[in-house]
Write a protein that holds these residues in place. Structure first.
Motif, PDB file in Angstrom:
ATOM      1  N   SER A  58       0.841  -1.196   0.000  1.00 18.76           N
ATOM      2  CA  SER A  58       0.000   0.000   0.000  1.00 18.76           C
ATOM      3  C   SER A  58       0.874   1.243   0.000  1.00 18.76           C
ATOM      4  O   SER A  58       2.068   1.183   0.293  1.00 18.76           O
ATOM      5  N   LEU A  59       0.253   2.376  -0.347  1.00 11.63           N
ATOM      6  CA  LEU A  59       0.943   3.667  -0.320  1.00 11.63           C
ATOM      7  C   LEU A  59       0.004   4.749   0.186  1.00 11.63           C
ATOM      8  O   LEU A  59      -1.210   4.679  -0.036  1.00 11.63           O
ATOM      9  N   GLN A  60       0.594   5.750   0.821  1.00 14.00           N
ATOM     10  CA  GLN A  60      -0.105   6.971   1.190  1.00 14.00           C
ATOM     11  C   GLN A  60       0.783   8.133   0.757  1.00 14.00           C
ATOM     12  O   GLN A  60       1.958   8.162   1.116  1.00 14.00           O
ATOM     13  N   PHE A  61       0.206   9.060   0.002  1.00  8.60           N
ATOM     14  CA  PHE A  61       0.923  10.249  -0.456  1.00  8.60           C
ATOM     15  C   PHE A  61       0.418  11.439   0.366  1.00  8.60           C
ATOM     16  O   PHE A  61      -0.788  11.643   0.461  1.00  8.60           O
ATOM     17  N   ASP A  62       1.330  12.223   0.948  1.00  7.78           N
ATOM     18  CA  ASP A  62       0.862  13.396   1.682  1.00  7.78           C
ATOM     19  C   ASP A  62       1.170  14.665   0.889  1.00  7.78           C
ATOM     20  O   ASP A  62       1.856  14.632  -0.130  1.00  7.78           O
TER      21      ASP A  62
ATOM     22  N   VAL B 108       5.912   9.980   0.920  1.00  2.98           N
ATOM     23  CA  VAL B 108       5.120   8.776   0.687  1.00  2.98           C
ATOM     24  C   VAL B 108       5.490   7.755   1.753  1.00  2.98           C
ATOM     25  O   VAL B 108       6.639   7.697   2.198  1.00  2.98           O
ATOM     26  N   SER B 109       4.507   6.984   2.187  1.00  4.26           N
ATOM     27  CA  SER B 109       4.759   5.911   3.143  1.00  4.26           C
ATOM     28  C   SER B 109       3.831   4.758   2.794  1.00  4.26           C
ATOM     29  O   SER B 109       2.870   4.916   2.048  1.00  4.26           O
ATOM     30  N   GLY B 110       4.141   3.604   3.336  1.00  4.76           N
ATOM     31  CA  GLY B 110       3.305   2.438   3.063  1.00  4.76           C
ATOM     32  C   GLY B 110       4.023   1.160   3.415  1.00  4.76           C
ATOM     33  O   GLY B 110       4.847   1.121   4.335  1.00  4.76           O
ATOM     34  N   ALA B 111       3.702   0.117   2.661  1.00  4.52           N
ATOM     35  CA  ALA B 111       4.302  -1.193   2.891  1.00  4.52           C
ATOM     36  C   ALA B 111       4.483  -1.886   1.546  1.00  4.52           C
ATOM     37  O   ALA B 111       3.795  -1.587   0.570  1.00  4.52           O
TER      38      ALA B 111
END
Length: 151
Positions: free
Chosen positions: A63-67, A72-75
């Protein structure tokens, strides 16, 4: 004659104002696309043409999260990942990504495939709840679905 000139000038001004107002600028297009990309959790559903099957209770699902600060962060299916990104209207590149280093035995190399695909990303497309990361030739690298956030 003066009345006709005044009417023509008024109509011309009105047309110019309406035309300029409805034309989105490049910055508006970029902002609109980024707002669709950012501040969501994107869960990977496929790498290339291969679907990703993960158990709902699995940890570190790809997964990813863009701020909005271009982080970017995720797994990756095994490890947590984080780093920076650059995005335009439809372009996307990742800076160096850092991650944890856990030993993962039962993921069939998913983390390696996922990280290799992320390294090739140059473009993106967002359609509703679907995000596609593409290479420079427009080939699908990773497809995501937006996660439903609990209320």
């Amino acid at each position: 004659m003066l009345k006709q000139l005044f009417v023509a000038a008024t109509l011309s001004t009105a047309l110019i104002m309406v035309g300029c107002e409805t034309m989105p600028t490049q910055d508006q297009n970029v902002t609109s696309n980024l707002s669709q990309l950012q501040n969501r959790t994107w869960i990977a559903t496929q790498i290339g043409n291969t679907p990703i099957k993960t158990a709902p209770t699995a940890q570190n699902i790809p997964s990813l999260q863009f701020d909005a600060e271009y982080r970017v962060s995720g797994a990756d299916g095994c490890n947590r990942i984080m780093g920076g990104y650059n995005a335009g209207k439809d372009t996307l590149t990742f800076g160096p990504l850092a991650g944890t280093r856990m030993a993962c035995r039962d993921n069939h190399g998913l983390d390696q495939q996922y990280n290799a695909a992320l390294a090739k990303v140059t473009h993106y497309q967002v359609y509703g709840k679907t995000l596609k990361l593409l290479d420079k030739h427009g080939n699908l690298l990773i497809q995501y679905e937006s996660a439903v956030q609990p209320r």
